[in-house]
Design a protein around this motif. Structure first.
Motif, PDB file in Angstrom:
ATOM      1  N   ALA A 112     -14.365 -28.369   5.429  1.00  0.00           N
ATOM      2  CA  ALA A 112     -13.639 -28.822   6.616  1.00  0.00           C
ATOM      3  C   ALA A 112     -13.943 -27.919   7.807  1.00  0.00           C
ATOM      4  O   ALA A 112     -14.171 -28.399   8.933  1.00  0.00           O
ATOM      5  N   MET A 116     -15.822 -28.854  11.263  1.00  0.00           N
ATOM      6  CA  MET A 116     -15.189 -28.546  12.543  1.00  0.00           C
ATOM      7  C   MET A 116     -16.135 -27.754  13.442  1.00  0.00           C
ATOM      8  O   MET A 116     -16.323 -28.070  14.626  1.00  0.00           O
ATOM      9  N   LEU A 150      -5.324 -26.451  16.529  1.00  0.00           N
ATOM     10  CA  LEU A 150      -5.726 -27.205  15.346  1.00  0.00           C
ATOM     11  C   LEU A 150      -4.490 -27.877  14.770  1.00  0.00           C
ATOM     12  O   LEU A 150      -3.507 -27.213  14.432  1.00  0.00           O
ATOM     13  N   LEU A 152      -3.025 -29.974  11.658  1.00  0.00           N
ATOM     14  CA  LEU A 152      -3.294 -30.284  10.252  1.00  0.00           C
ATOM     15  C   LEU A 152      -2.322 -31.345   9.754  1.00  0.00           C
ATOM     16  O   LEU A 152      -1.107 -31.212   9.920  1.00  0.00           O
ATOM     17  N   VAL A 162      -7.417 -23.933   5.218  1.00  0.00           N
ATOM     18  CA  VAL A 162      -8.013 -24.222   6.518  1.00  0.00           C
ATOM     19  C   VAL A 162      -7.241 -23.501   7.618  1.00  0.00           C
ATOM     20  O   VAL A 162      -7.826 -22.918   8.539  1.00  0.00           O
ATOM     21  N   VAL A 201      -8.247 -30.221  17.854  1.00  0.00           N
ATOM     22  CA  VAL A 201      -8.920 -30.614  16.615  1.00  0.00           C
ATOM     23  C   VAL A 201      -7.854 -31.110  15.653  1.00  0.00           C
ATOM     24  O   VAL A 201      -6.806 -30.472  15.498  1.00  0.00           O
ATOM     25  N   SER A 203      -7.388 -32.238  11.621  1.00  0.00           N
ATOM     26  CA  SER A 203      -8.042 -32.211  10.317  1.00  0.00           C
ATOM     27  C   SER A 203      -7.099 -32.783   9.266  1.00  0.00           C
ATOM     28  O   SER A 203      -5.930 -32.385   9.177  1.00  0.00           O
ATOM     29  N   HIS A 205      -5.729 -33.572   5.473  1.00  0.00           N
ATOM     30  CA  HIS A 205      -5.681 -32.943   4.142  1.00  0.00           C
ATOM     31  C   HIS A 205      -4.548 -33.528   3.308  1.00  0.00           C
ATOM     32  O   HIS A 205      -3.866 -32.812   2.582  1.00  0.00           O
ATOM     33  N   VAL A 231     -11.637 -34.350  11.981  1.00  0.00           N
ATOM     34  CA  VAL A 231     -12.286 -33.934  10.731  1.00  0.00           C
ATOM     35  C   VAL A 231     -11.550 -34.588   9.565  1.00  0.00           C
ATOM     36  O   VAL A 231     -10.319 -34.514   9.483  1.00  0.00           O
ATOM     37  N   ASN A 232     -12.304 -35.214   8.669  1.00  0.00           N
ATOM     38  CA  ASN A 232     -11.675 -35.823   7.496  1.00  0.00           C
ATOM     39  C   ASN A 232     -12.437 -35.465   6.233  1.00  0.00           C
ATOM     40  O   ASN A 232     -13.533 -35.955   5.978  1.00  0.00           O
ATOM     41  N   THR A 233     -11.840 -34.577   5.433  1.00  0.00           N
ATOM     42  CA  THR A 233     -12.369 -34.252   4.110  1.00  0.00           C
ATOM     43  C   THR A 233     -11.405 -34.738   3.022  1.00  0.00           C
ATOM     44  O   THR A 233     -11.492 -34.307   1.874  1.00  0.00           O
TER      45      THR A 233
END
Length: 310
Positions: A112, A116, A150, A152, A162, A201, A203, A205, A231-233
């Motif tokens: 991730a 980023m 960021l 999350l 992260v 950003v 992300s 999760h 961001v996509n994990t």
């Protein structure tokens, strides 16, 4: 075990398993489904071998598979996400569903962060330009992450890792997770609407559920800052993929790093392909040599834990 009695079978929905995990399951007959098992393959294999447990690597465990596995007592995920297992069908049979929680947390968190940074620093397009003989020093400006926010979604073991890395980079961290038990003092828990409004950003999760499918869509992008990085994990279904492409084209989204897709592998005409601003990887965030061992051992230990309680 008594050599006069056959070993109970464990079906692995993949082509292999770490040697360390095989050693843990030495008293079982391990059967492998191959790298790309279909539902028909798995129904045939569970009918043939009547496994007491299934280790899920690839493919989906459907009600039909569960129904055909007459002696099945435990379904153990080789990883953390159990959305590929029909949990309602398993529960109806009294079959335990387990995940190797945290086994691939370090690997996914690192990926991730890599995505980023790759998005913020335009790593892939600049590399391509250099190989084509271009020198863009006078025209390109990257995004500096220090001091940026960021956001999350999901504060489990991966999300918190992260957060720790991003905090060390000097980022401000906010997060949303209604199930979070404890968070570090540098992470501020906020309502999900604040994630959209405040983040530079975002992300993901969190697991994919019926409730959060297409969580990020056109209406969410409209609430975000201009030039947000996505961001996509986690799981592909969390993002409306067509809406993301439109947000990239309008420059609402600066760039996006995507490791998960609604359909895997995505079709050849997928809307993401050849789209500038997208940094793509084939759902390998948790695929490292170390995570392979940790996930295999975690899945094997979960099987023993369930069976030893019987």
């Amino acid at each position: 075990m008594n050599s006069n009695h056959p070993k109970p079978a464990v079906l692995v929905t993949g082509a292999d398993l770490a040697h360390e995990a095989i050693a843990i399951l030495k008293d079982f007959d391990l059967q492998y489904a191959g790298a790309k098992p279909t539902e028909e393959d798995l129904i045939r294999l569970v009918t043939q071998h009547d496994p007491i447990a299934i280790i899920v690597r690839y493919g989906r465990i459907t009600p039909a598979i569960i129904s055909a596995a007459k002696s099945l007592q435990v379904i153990s995920k080789h990883g953390s996400g159990i959305d590929t297992i029909d949990q309602a069908a398993a529960k109806a049979r009294g079959i335990h569903v387990c995940a190797a929680a945290g086994a691939n947390a370090a690997a996914v968190a690192e990926h991730a962060i890599a995505l980023m940074l790759g998005c913020a620093k335009s790593v892939a397009p600049l590399n391509a330009r250099m190989h084509q003989g271009h020198w863009d020093k006078s025209t390109h400006k990257s995004l500096e992450l220090e001091g940026r926010t960021l956001g999350l979604i999901g504060l489990g073991s991966i999300g918190l890792r992260v957060a720790a890395i991003a905090h060390a980079m000097g980022m401000r961290i906010i997060g949303f997770d209604p199930f979070a038990k404890s968070v570090p003092n540098y992470l501020q828990c906020v309502r999900i609407e604040e994630i959209w409004k405040q983040s530079d950003v975002i992300s993901l999760h969190c697991p994919l559920t019926d409730e959060n499918r297409n969580l990020i869509n056109a209406s969410v992008f409209a609430q975000c800052k201009d030039g947000v990085v996505i961001v996509n994990t986690a799981r592909g279904g969390l993002i409306n993929e067509s809406d993301l492409v439109q947000a990239l084209r309008s420059k609402k989204v600066r760039s996006a790093g995507i490791d998960s897709f609604s359909q895997e592998p995505p079709p050849a005409d997928h809307v993401f392909f050849n789209e500038p601003g997208l940094l793509l990887s084939p759902h390998i965030g948790g695929v490292t040599a170390d995570a392979y061992v940790k996930m295999g051992c975690g899945a094997a230990q979960n099987i023993l834990s369930v069976l030893n309680k019987k």
